[in-house]
Design a protein around this motif. Structure first.
Motif, mmCIF file in Angstrom:
data_model
loop_
_atom_site.group_PDB
_atom_site.id
_atom_site.type_symbol
_atom_site.label_atom_id
_atom_site.label_comp_id
_atom_site.label_asym_id
_atom_site.label_seq_id
_atom_site.Cartn_x
_atom_site.Cartn_y
_atom_site.Cartn_z
ATOM 1 N N SER A 85 -101.919 -26.527 -30.673
ATOM 2 C CA SER A 85 -101.403 -25.353 -31.378
ATOM 3 C C SER A 85 -99.930 -25.178 -31.045
ATOM 4 O O SER A 85 -99.477 -25.514 -29.943
ATOM 5 N N LEU A 86 -99.199 -24.672 -32.008
ATOM 6 C CA LEU A 86 -97.787 -24.372 -31.822
ATOM 7 C C LEU A 86 -97.662 -22.973 -31.259
ATOM 8 O O LEU A 86 -98.180 -22.011 -31.833
ATOM 9 N N ALA A 111 -97.277 -18.787 -35.167
ATOM 10 C CA ALA A 111 -98.054 -19.558 -36.130
ATOM 11 C C ALA A 111 -99.447 -18.968 -36.298
ATOM 12 O O ALA A 111 -100.088 -18.560 -35.329
ATOM 13 N N HIS A 112 -99.914 -18.907 -37.562
ATOM 14 C CA HIS A 112 -101.264 -18.491 -37.915
ATOM 15 C C HIS A 112 -101.868 -19.553 -38.831
ATOM 16 O O HIS A 112 -101.146 -20.421 -39.336
ATOM 17 N N PRO A 113 -103.181 -19.518 -39.069
ATOM 18 C CA PRO A 113 -103.801 -20.552 -39.904
ATOM 19 C C PRO A 113 -103.171 -20.713 -41.283
ATOM 20 O O PRO A 113 -103.149 -21.816 -41.834
#
Length: 378
Positions: A85-86, A111-113
Motif C-alpha cells: 500500500s502507498l 490513497a484510497h481504493p
C-alpha cells in the motif's frame, strides 16, 4: 481531480517561491526519535535575525519538506487481504512572515481504493511575543499527550511503523486534531525546563474522528491544558500531563460531557528510547445518568546500537481497557504486542520491519501479522 490539480499547482508555486527567496531552516516537528539526526528547529535565530535585518521588503522566506512511505502487511486475519500500500504523502511548509510572526502548514495526500484525498492537517499562524508567551490560531495536532505533537504525519519521524492505538490518526479514543486558539511558552528558571499549552476551540465534529473544521457542532467550546518539564539535568527527558474537556453531540445523544486526562514520560536518548503514556477518557450519559471511564496506555522501548548505529531494535506493548455499554465509542478493549527493527538506509531513508500480536476480547479475535515499511523525508 480538479481539486488535486489545484493543490499541485499551489505546491509548485510554493517551490518556485522558496527557490527564489533562498534557503531557511526546516520546520519544527518535535524530536525525531526514530532518526539518526533530529530534525532542525523551525525558525532558527540566524534565519530570524537575517529576516529582521533585511526587513519585509524581501517578502516571506519559506521552507518546504516532504515525507512519504510505502508499506506491506500480511496477517492471519481473513478480513484483511494485506499486500502493498502507498502511505501518506505529507508536505510541510514553514514561512517567516516578519519579526515574531510565522506560518506553518501540513498537507497530506492519502490513497484510497478508488481515489486520493487531500487534507489540510495543520495550518497555524503564530506570534512569538517571547519565550514565555506565544499565541497562535489555526488547526493543530491536539497537544493532549506526547506522541501526537512529537510525531506527525511523516512516518520517517517515528521509530515504529504505526502509532499506538490510543492516538491513531482517524481514531476516536482521543481527538487528534483541534481547531482554535493556543497559547504556549516556558515558565520558571531555564534549568527546570517547564512549559505549558492552553487552548480554546471547537470540539469534536459530528464525526468523532474529525475536528470542527467548519465550525463547532454545538455552543460548548472545548478547552485543553498541558504542562511539561524538560529538566536540564536530565538529558533528553520529558514528562508531563494534560487535560481536555468538551461536550459531544452524537446522532442519538446530545450534550455528552467528555473529560480526558493523560500523563507521559519520554526518554529520547536513542540509547535508550523509552516512551510511556496513559490516558483516561470519561463520559457521562445524560440519559441513563451513568458515568463511563475507558483507559489506554502503552510502553515503547528501543535501543540504537553504538557499534552499528544504523540498527535500532524496538518493542511496544499497548492496552486499551473498555467498558460495555460505553455510549460514545463502545467497548474499546484490546492489547497489542509489537517487536521490530529499524534500519537507516541513509540519513533520509529508513527501513522498518515488525511482528504484531493483537488480541480483541470483545470479538474473540487473535491476530498475528508481519509488517514492513520504507519511510523517507526530502
Amino acid at each position: 481531480m480538479k481539486r488535486v490539480a489545484v493543490v499541485c499547482i499551489c505546491l509548485l508555486t510554493a517551490v518556485v517561491a522558496s527557490a527564489q527567496s533562498g534557503p531557511s531552516a526546516p520546520p519544527d516537528d518535535g524530536p525525531a526519535a526514530g532518526s539518526v539526526s533530529a530534525a532542525a528547529p523551525a525558525a532558527s535565530s540566524v534565519a530570524q535575525d537575517e529576516h529582521d535585518q533585511h526587513g519585509a521588503a524581501n517578502g516571506p522566506s519559506m521552507h518546504l519538506q516532504g515525507f512519504t512511505d510505502v508499506d506491506f502487511s500480511q496477517t492471519d486475519d481473513p478480513k484483511s487481504p494485506g499486500g502493498f500500500s502507498l502511505g501518506q504523502f505529507a508536505g510541510h511548509l514553514s514561512a517567516s512572515l516578519g519579526p515574531k510572526v510565522s506560518f506553518f502548514a501540513e498537507t497530506t495526500f492519502t490513497a484510497h481504493p478508488d481515489s486520493f484525498t487531500v487534507e489540510v492537517e495543520r495550518a497555524i499562524l503564530r506570534y512569538d511575543y517571547n519565550d514565555s508567551f506565544k499565541i497562535s490560531v489555526g488547526r493543530y495536532h491536539t497537544p493532549i499527550n506526547y506522541w501526537n505533537t512529537a510525531f506527525h504525519h511523516g512516518l520517517w519521524l517515528q521509530t515504529t511503523i504505526s502509532r499506538p492505538d490510543m492516538i491513531q490518526l482517524g481514531g476516536t479514543f482521543e481527538p487528534t486534531h483541534f481547531v482554535g486558539l493556543l497559547a504556549e511558552g516556558t515558565v520558571g528558571p531555564p534549568t527546570a525546563g517547564l512549559g505549558y499549552n492552553f487552548g480554546v476551540g471547537n470540539g469534536r465534529g459530528a464525526i468523532l474522528s474529525r475536528a470542527g473544521d467548519a465550525g463547532d457542532v454545538n455552543r460548548n467550546r472545548a478547552w485543553l491544558g498541558k504542562i511539561y518539564a524538560r529538566p536540564a539535568a536530565l538529558y533528553r527527558v520529558e514528562f508531563g500531563a494534560a487535560v481536555y474537556h468538551d461536550s459531544l453531540t452524537l446522532p442519538t445523544i446530545d450534550g455528552v460531557p467528555e473529560l480526558i486526562t493523560s500523563a507521559y514520560v519520554a526518554v529520547t536518548r536513542e540509547t535508550p528510547e523509552i516512551i510511556a503514556e496513559f490516558a483516561n477518557v470519561h463520559h457521562h450519559d445524560p440519559i441513563s445518568t451513568i458515568d463511563y471511564s475507558s483507559q489506554a496506555y502503552y510502553v515503547q522501548a528501543a535501543w540504537r546500537f553504538a557499534r552499528w548505529p544504523v540498527l535500532k531494535p524496538y518493542g511496544r506493548f499497548e492496552k486499551m481497557l473498555g467498558v460495555a455499554g460505553e455510549p460514545v465509542f463502545g467497548d474499546v478493549s484490546s492489547s497489542t504486542g509489537t517487536l521490530g527493527m529499524r534500519y537507516e538506509l541513509t540519513d533520509q531513508v529508513a527501513l522498518k520491519g515488525e511482528y504484531r500480536h493483537i488480541v480483541r476480547p470483545t470479538t474473540g479475535a487473535i491476530i498475528n501479522g508481519a509488517f514492513a515499511q520504507v519511510a523517507l523525508t526530502f
